[in-house]
Design a protein around this motif. Structure first.
Motif, short mmCIF file in Angstrom:
data_model
loop_
_atom_site.label_atom_id
_atom_site.label_comp_id
_atom_site.label_asym_id
_atom_site.label_seq_id
_atom_site.Cartn_x
_atom_site.Cartn_y
_atom_site.Cartn_z
N THR A 1 0.88 -1.17 0.00
CA THR A 1 0.00 0.00 0.00
C THR A 1 0.92 1.22 0.00
O THR A 1 2.14 1.08 -0.03
CB THR A 1 -0.92 0.03 1.24
N ASP A 2 0.35 2.40 0.06
CA ASP A 2 1.18 3.60 0.13
C ASP A 2 2.07 3.60 1.38
O ASP A 2 3.21 4.07 1.33
CB ASP A 2 0.32 4.86 0.15
N ASP A 3 1.55 3.06 2.49
CA ASP A 3 2.26 3.14 3.76
C ASP A 3 2.93 1.84 4.21
O ASP A 3 3.85 1.88 5.03
CB ASP A 3 1.30 3.58 4.86
N PHE A 4 2.44 0.69 3.73
CA PHE A 4 2.90 -0.60 4.26
C PHE A 4 3.38 -1.53 3.15
O PHE A 4 2.86 -1.51 2.03
CB PHE A 4 1.76 -1.31 5.00
N TYR A 5 4.33 -2.38 3.52
CA TYR A 5 4.81 -3.44 2.64
C TYR A 5 4.69 -4.75 3.40
O TYR A 5 5.15 -4.85 4.54
CB TYR A 5 6.27 -3.18 2.26
N PHE A 6 4.06 -5.75 2.79
CA PHE A 6 3.86 -7.05 3.42
C PHE A 6 4.52 -8.13 2.57
O PHE A 6 4.31 -8.17 1.35
CB PHE A 6 2.37 -7.39 3.53
N CYS A 7 5.29 -9.01 3.20
CA CYS A 7 5.84 -10.16 2.49
C CYS A 7 5.85 -11.34 3.46
O CYS A 7 5.78 -11.17 4.67
CB CYS A 7 7.23 -9.89 1.94
N HIS A 8 5.93 -12.53 2.90
CA HIS A 8 5.91 -13.72 3.74
C HIS A 8 7.20 -13.86 4.54
O HIS A 8 7.17 -14.02 5.76
CB HIS A 8 5.68 -14.98 2.90
N ALA A 9 8.33 -13.83 3.87
CA ALA A 9 9.62 -14.02 4.54
C ALA A 9 10.52 -12.82 4.30
O ALA A 9 10.79 -12.04 5.21
CB ALA A 9 10.28 -15.31 4.08
N SER A 10 10.99 -12.66 3.08
CA SER A 10 11.79 -11.49 2.70
C SER A 10 11.33 -11.04 1.31
O SER A 10 10.65 -11.79 0.61
CB SER A 10 13.28 -11.83 2.73
N PRO A 11 11.69 -9.84 0.90
CA PRO A 11 11.17 -9.31 -0.37
C PRO A 11 11.45 -10.18 -1.59
O PRO A 11 10.62 -10.28 -2.47
CB PRO A 11 11.85 -7.96 -0.49
N GLU A 12 12.59 -10.81 -1.65
CA GLU A 12 12.99 -11.56 -2.84
C GLU A 12 12.79 -13.06 -2.73
O GLU A 12 12.89 -13.77 -3.73
CB GLU A 12 14.46 -11.27 -3.17
N ASN A 13 12.54 -13.58 -1.51
CA ASN A 13 12.54 -15.02 -1.32
C ASN A 13 11.60 -15.40 -0.18
O ASN A 13 11.82 -14.98 0.96
CB ASN A 13 13.97 -15.48 -1.03
N ASP A 14 10.59 -16.21 -0.47
CA ASP A 14 9.63 -16.64 0.55
C ASP A 14 10.20 -17.66 1.54
O ASP A 14 9.51 -18.08 2.45
CB ASP A 14 8.38 -17.22 -0.10
N GLU A 15 11.44 -18.06 1.35
CA GLU A 15 12.08 -19.02 2.25
C GLU A 15 13.21 -18.40 3.07
O GLU A 15 13.74 -19.04 3.98
CB GLU A 15 12.63 -20.22 1.46
N LEU A 16 13.60 -17.17 2.76
CA LEU A 16 14.73 -16.52 3.43
C LEU A 16 14.20 -15.64 4.57
O LEU A 16 13.44 -14.70 4.33
CB LEU A 16 15.51 -15.67 2.43
N TYR A 17 14.62 -15.95 5.79
CA TYR A 17 14.21 -15.12 6.93
C TYR A 17 14.76 -13.71 6.77
O TYR A 17 15.93 -13.51 6.49
CB TYR A 17 14.75 -15.70 8.24
#
Length: 89
Positions: free
Chosen positions: A5-21
């Protein structure tokens, strides 16, 4: 996958990789918080200042020197789990 959104960023793990903490480093002996510089590299291309991540199941809030806040709310319903990679934990 991420949601922005304009104010928030949501990802599962990290921006580039859903398996990387994004926030945690898993070692054979413990779970630690990654170095600030390493976390900042992961979020350098994110324009939002409030970032939500997960995957590790460890509730954490990190305030970065670049005015970004990263929030991992922890687990909803599964507070622990087992993994075998990169080693059993």
């Amino acid at each position: 996958m991420s949601i922005q959104t304009d104010d928030f960023y949501f990802c599962h793990a990290s921006p580039e990789n859903d398996e990387l903490y994004m926030l945690n480093e898993i070692t054979p002996n413990c779970v630690t918080l990654k170095q600030t510089e390493e976390i900042m590299k992961l979020v350098k291309d994110i324009p939002q200042n409030i970032i939500f991540c997960g995957h590790s199941h460890f509730p954490t809030i990190v305030y970065l020197p670049n005015n970004k806040i990263i929030i991992n709310p922890g687990s909803v319903g599964l507070p622990a789990y087992e993994e075998v990679e990169p080693f059993y934990y």
